[in-house]
Design a protein around this motif. Structure first.
Motif, short mmCIF file in Angstrom:
data_model
loop_
_atom_site.label_atom_id
_atom_site.label_comp_id
_atom_site.label_asym_id
_atom_site.label_seq_id
_atom_site.Cartn_x
_atom_site.Cartn_y
_atom_site.Cartn_z
N SER A 1 27.96 49.57 -23.90
CA SER A 1 27.65 50.27 -25.14
C SER A 1 28.55 49.85 -26.29
O SER A 1 28.22 50.05 -27.45
N VAL A 2 29.73 49.27 -25.98
CA VAL A 2 30.66 48.87 -27.02
C VAL A 2 30.55 47.36 -27.22
O VAL A 2 30.82 46.59 -26.31
N LYS A 3 30.17 46.94 -28.39
CA LYS A 3 29.97 45.52 -28.68
C LYS A 3 31.06 45.01 -29.63
O LYS A 3 31.60 45.75 -30.44
N VAL A 4 31.37 43.73 -29.50
CA VAL A 4 32.33 43.10 -30.40
C VAL A 4 31.65 42.86 -31.74
O VAL A 4 30.52 42.36 -31.80
N ALA A 5 32.31 43.23 -32.81
CA ALA A 5 31.73 43.08 -34.15
C ALA A 5 31.52 41.60 -34.50
O ALA A 5 32.32 40.74 -34.12
N ALA A 6 30.46 41.33 -35.21
CA ALA A 6 30.16 39.96 -35.62
C ALA A 6 31.28 39.44 -36.52
O ALA A 6 31.76 40.14 -37.41
N GLY A 7 31.71 38.21 -36.27
CA GLY A 7 32.75 37.60 -37.08
C GLY A 7 34.16 38.00 -36.70
O GLY A 7 35.13 37.56 -37.32
N ALA A 8 34.31 38.84 -35.68
CA ALA A 8 35.63 39.28 -35.26
C ALA A 8 36.41 38.11 -34.66
O ALA A 8 35.84 37.20 -34.07
N LYS A 9 37.72 38.15 -34.81
CA LYS A 9 38.58 37.08 -34.30
C LYS A 9 39.46 37.60 -33.16
O LYS A 9 39.77 38.78 -33.08
N LYS A 10 39.86 36.66 -32.30
CA LYS A 10 40.76 37.02 -31.21
C LYS A 10 42.16 37.29 -31.75
O LYS A 10 42.60 36.66 -32.71
N ILE A 11 42.85 38.21 -31.13
CA ILE A 11 44.23 38.53 -31.50
C ILE A 11 45.18 37.72 -30.63
O ILE A 11 45.07 37.73 -29.40
N ASP A 12 46.09 37.00 -31.27
CA ASP A 12 47.07 36.18 -30.55
C ASP A 12 46.38 35.15 -29.65
O ASP A 12 46.98 34.66 -28.70
N GLY A 13 45.13 34.83 -29.93
CA GLY A 13 44.41 33.87 -29.11
C GLY A 13 44.05 34.38 -27.72
O GLY A 13 43.62 33.61 -26.86
N LEU A 14 44.19 35.68 -27.51
CA LEU A 14 43.94 36.25 -26.18
C LEU A 14 42.45 36.47 -25.94
O LEU A 14 41.73 36.97 -26.80
N ASP A 15 42.00 36.10 -24.75
CA ASP A 15 40.62 36.38 -24.37
C ASP A 15 40.43 37.87 -24.09
O ASP A 15 39.36 38.42 -24.34
N SER A 16 41.47 38.51 -23.54
CA SER A 16 41.34 39.92 -23.20
C SER A 16 42.70 40.60 -23.18
O SER A 16 43.75 39.95 -23.08
N VAL A 17 42.68 41.93 -23.30
CA VAL A 17 43.84 42.78 -23.07
C VAL A 17 43.41 43.78 -22.00
O VAL A 17 42.37 44.42 -22.11
N ARG A 18 44.22 43.89 -20.96
CA ARG A 18 43.86 44.72 -19.80
C ARG A 18 44.59 46.06 -19.89
O ARG A 18 45.82 46.11 -19.91
N ILE A 19 43.80 47.13 -19.94
CA ILE A 19 44.30 48.48 -20.19
C ILE A 19 44.09 49.36 -18.96
O ILE A 19 43.00 49.41 -18.40
N GLY A 20 45.15 50.05 -18.54
CA GLY A 20 45.04 50.94 -17.39
C GLY A 20 45.18 52.40 -17.80
O GLY A 20 45.87 52.73 -18.77
N TYR A 21 44.53 53.27 -17.06
CA TYR A 21 44.65 54.71 -17.30
C TYR A 21 44.20 55.46 -16.05
O TYR A 21 43.61 54.87 -15.14
N PHE A 22 44.47 56.76 -16.01
CA PHE A 22 44.02 57.62 -14.91
C PHE A 22 42.71 58.29 -15.33
O PHE A 22 42.51 58.62 -16.49
N GLY A 23 41.86 58.55 -14.35
CA GLY A 23 40.64 59.32 -14.61
C GLY A 23 40.97 60.79 -14.68
O GLY A 23 40.60 61.57 -13.80
N ASN A 24 41.68 61.18 -15.74
CA ASN A 24 42.23 62.52 -15.86
C ASN A 24 42.18 62.94 -17.32
O ASN A 24 42.42 62.12 -18.20
N LEU A 25 41.91 64.20 -17.59
CA LEU A 25 41.82 64.66 -18.98
C LEU A 25 43.13 64.51 -19.74
O LEU A 25 43.11 64.38 -20.96
N THR A 26 44.26 64.52 -19.03
CA THR A 26 45.53 64.31 -19.73
C THR A 26 45.66 62.87 -20.23
O THR A 26 46.57 62.57 -20.99
N HIS A 27 44.75 62.01 -19.83
CA HIS A 27 44.66 60.64 -20.36
C HIS A 27 43.47 60.55 -21.31
O HIS A 27 42.83 59.50 -21.43
N GLY A 28 43.21 61.66 -21.99
CA GLY A 28 42.05 61.74 -22.86
C GLY A 28 42.02 60.71 -23.97
O GLY A 28 40.95 60.28 -24.40
N THR A 29 43.19 60.29 -24.47
CA THR A 29 43.22 59.27 -25.52
C THR A 29 42.57 57.99 -25.02
O THR A 29 41.76 57.37 -25.73
#
Length: 367
Positions: A36-64
């Motif tokens: 459902s989340v698409k990369v905006a047209a014309g967007a550029k990579k940050i620091d040349g990175l293909d991806s940033v890997r983000i971890g979190y818990f499946g918990n409401l205290t990780h609501g952000t």
């Protein structure tokens, strides 16, 4: 005791116990893809990175993290650099993932952050931002416990030996003048270490008389007839204490500060949106929980749980230091050196750009 011996003993204690961890759900799993989340047209990579890997818990205290992912805040900030996700149910597994490079940035509780930082000799992570405060309660069987003094002699569950809530409960017990052996959980109160996923069933079966637990477990117990006897927030100055921080590997922070700044900016924007749109945010968090775990929370659990959590960019550093002190007092940890665990430079840069005041590292910042 010589300093070197004290350090070795501290690390041995930490290695021997599942200290200072925080359990939730979704153990170390790769989060399900959501197109459902698409990369905006014309967007550029940050620091040349293909991806940033983000971890979190499946918990409401990780609501952000839940809302930021669901509403696309992280992907928008990262441009053409893909935001990838992994979910965890325990601090050690997320710290291990950070150490191995399987994730770059993570949302995590204060105790596993302390544990991870101490075990590595201060070399593996930095706390770079705050995320949430509160969301922890003592819920009891009202037929057996009618007042705080009635907790004496009862069986109270906590999630895990030495985890954030276990330490908080042991500290509260000590403040009542009661004695409990931290290791065995036996004493004037019997502390039963029980996974949050099974604690509601233990409560229904009558094997525990209450529990000191985070949300949404606390609200699940209330839905089973339990009563909130104490909200932990009332024990802290200003009713604020850290329950979730943002950590990053020191290597990634050094090599890709622009990417870290982008994720932090998205976190700040997400918290602003959550606080301005609490009902929509609650729905978004629950939707992401359903995507990640296959099961959404019912309204009778979701609504009170969400209401008890405050989302904040401030890491509330002074309370992290206090939580470490509580573990020391309980005999679960020798006093750790947490100097350098914080680097709030990028967060304060973002806040300053918005005309907001700096947040404090309580003297525990990197030099």
């Amino acid at each position: 005791m010589p300093a070197s011996q004290a350090v070795r003993r501290t690390l041995a204690v930490i290695a021997a116990l599942p200290l200072l961890t925080l359990a939730a759900c979704g153990y170390g799993s790769q989060a399900k893809d959501d197109d459902s989340v698409k990369v905006a047209a014309g967007a550029k990579k940050i620091d040349g990175l293909d991806s940033v890997r983000i971890g979190y818990f499946g918990n409401l205290t990780h609501g952000t993290a839940l809302v930021g992912r669901q509403k696309g805040f992280f992907q928008k900030a990262l441009g053409a650099t893909e935001a990838k996700y992994a979910t965890f149910n325990a601090g050690p597994s997320e710290i291990e993932a950070l150490n191995s490079g399987s994730i770059d940035i993570g949302w995590i509780g204060p105790s596993p952050a302390i544990n991870g930082y101490t075990k590595s000799g201060g070399k593996n992570l930095r706390i770079v931002g705050g995320s949430a405060s509160g969301g922890v309660k003592l819920v009891v069987n009202p037929e057996k416990i009618k007042s705080l003094k009635d907790v004496k002699g009862k069986r109270i569950a906590t999630p895990q030996l030495g985890n954030t809530q276990d330490v908080a409960f042991l500290n509260w017990v000590a403040e009542q003048g009661w004695k409990v052996d931290a290791q065995s959980g036996k004493g004037d109160v019997t502390v039963v270490r029980s996974d949050n996923k099974v604690t509601p069933d233990a409560y229904k079966a009558g094997s525990v008389d209450g529990a000191w637990v985070p949300e949404p477990t606390a609200s699940k117990l209330v839905a089973e007839g339990g009563k909130v006897l104490l909200d932990e927030a009332t024990l802290w100055p200003g009713k604020k204490f850290v329950i979730t921080n943002i950590i990053v590997s020191q290597k990634f922070l050094k090599e890709h500060p622009k990417a870290v700044e982008a994720v932090l900016k998205a976190s700040v924007e997400t918290n602003q949106w959550i606080n301005a749109n609490p009902d929509e945010a609650k729905t978004a968090a629950n939707k992401q929980l359903e995507i990640d775990s296959g099961k959404a929370l019912p309204a009778e659990v979701l609504d009170p749980a969400w209401q008890s959590i405050a989302f904040t960019d401030d890491p509330l550093a002074a309370t992290l230091g206090a939580e470490a002190d509580h573990a020391v007092k309980a005999g679960l940890l020798e006093k750790p050196d947490l100097t350098g665990i914080y680097d709030l430079t990028l967060l304060n840069k973002i806040l300053a750009a918005e005309g907001r005041g700096k947040v404090d590292d309580a003297g525990l910042g990197a030099k």
